[in-house]
Design a protein around this motif. Structure first.
Motif, PDB file in Angstrom:
ATOM      1  N   ASP A 193       0.958  -1.278  -0.017  1.00  0.00           N
ATOM      2  CA  ASP A 193      -0.092   0.008  -0.149  1.00  0.00           C
ATOM      3  C   ASP A 193       0.910   1.232  -0.046  1.00  0.00           C
ATOM      4  O   ASP A 193       1.948   1.391   0.507  1.00  0.00           O
ATOM      5  CB  ASP A 193      -0.859  -0.019   1.011  1.00  0.00           C
ATOM      6  N   LEU A 194       0.504   2.102  -0.841  1.00  0.00           N
ATOM      7  CA  LEU A 194       1.274   3.402  -0.795  1.00  0.00           C
ATOM      8  C   LEU A 194       0.902   4.462   0.365  1.00  0.00           C
ATOM      9  O   LEU A 194       1.939   5.135   0.943  1.00  0.00           O
ATOM     10  CB  LEU A 194       1.058   4.223  -2.233  1.00  0.00           C
ATOM     11  N   LEU A 195      -0.112   4.066   1.154  1.00  0.00           N
ATOM     12  CA  LEU A 195      -0.394   4.787   2.386  1.00  0.00           C
ATOM     13  C   LEU A 195       0.206   4.075   3.393  1.00  0.00           C
ATOM     14  O   LEU A 195      -0.309   3.050   3.692  1.00  0.00           O
ATOM     15  CB  LEU A 195      -1.588   5.234   2.391  1.00  0.00           C
ATOM     16  N   GLY A 196       1.054   4.801   4.121  1.00  0.00           N
ATOM     17  CA  GLY A 196       1.430   4.011   5.585  1.00  0.00           C
ATOM     18  C   GLY A 196       0.208   4.190   6.414  1.00  0.00           C
ATOM     19  O   GLY A 196      -0.839   4.786   6.409  1.00  0.00           O
ATOM     20  N   PRO A 197       0.614   3.402   7.805  1.00  0.00           N
ATOM     21  CA  PRO A 197      -0.265   3.701   8.858  1.00  0.00           C
ATOM     22  C   PRO A 197      -0.515   4.864   9.324  1.00  0.00           C
ATOM     23  O   PRO A 197      -1.966   5.292   9.749  1.00  0.00           O
ATOM     24  CB  PRO A 197       0.252   2.868  10.083  1.00  0.00           C
ATOM     25  N   ASP A 198       0.107   5.864   9.007  1.00  0.00           N
ATOM     26  CA  ASP A 198      -0.141   7.261   9.373  1.00  0.00           C
ATOM     27  C   ASP A 198      -0.896   8.112   8.458  1.00  0.00           C
ATOM     28  O   ASP A 198      -1.132   9.245   8.550  1.00  0.00           O
ATOM     29  CB  ASP A 198       1.315   8.107   9.809  1.00  0.00           C
ATOM     30  N   GLY A 199      -0.895   7.531   7.280  1.00  0.00           N
ATOM     31  CA  GLY A 199      -1.776   8.186   6.036  1.00  0.00           C
ATOM     32  C   GLY A 199      -0.984   8.995   5.071  1.00  0.00           C
ATOM     33  O   GLY A 199      -1.432   9.290   4.105  1.00  0.00           O
ATOM     34  N   LYS A 200       0.335   8.840   5.442  1.00  0.00           N
ATOM     35  CA  LYS A 200       1.380   9.601   4.238  1.00  0.00           C
ATOM     36  C   LYS A 200       1.873   8.620   3.487  1.00  0.00           C
ATOM     37  O   LYS A 200       1.836   7.232   3.625  1.00  0.00           O
ATOM     38  CB  LYS A 200       2.564  10.046   5.168  1.00  0.00           C
TER      39      LYS A 200
END
Length: 101
Positions: free
Chosen positions: A78-85
């Motif tokens: 996924d391009l988005l990490g757990p922090d949403g970045k």
């Protein structure tokens, strides 16, 4: 005379030999083992991995790290990490587990 000849033939004919039944073999099946490699890879803008390197592998004598490096090109994250970045351009740790039979 014919009856006695048939009877004699029946008595002298050998019965078919019985074959011994094959003995069942007990085969020891080894429990599956697990090999582990930890890669550090850069996340590309399409979610693929690039510039991977082996950080750790166990057991060391099986070449698990090399196998993990070959598989890394097929992994998508996924391009988005757990922090949403976005993770694009950053390095992540990628654990690879391989079951060995």
């Amino acid at each position: 005379m014919i009856a006695s000849f048939v009877l004699a033939a029946a008595v002298t004919t050998a019965a078919p030999a019985l074959q011994a039944e094959p003995q069942a073999r007990v085969v020891q099946v080894a429990q599956p083992r697990e090999a582990v490699a930890l890669l550090s890879c850069m996340v590309k803008s399409n979610g693929g991995l690039a510039d991977c390197s082996v950080q750790a592998e166990s057991p060391r004598d099986l070449g698990v790290g090399d196998a993990a490096l070959q598989m890394a090109s097929q992994i998508q994250v996924d391009l988005l990490g757990p922090d949403g970045k976005s993770r694009a351009g950053s390095f992540i740790d990628v654990p690879i587990r391989i079951r060995i039979r």
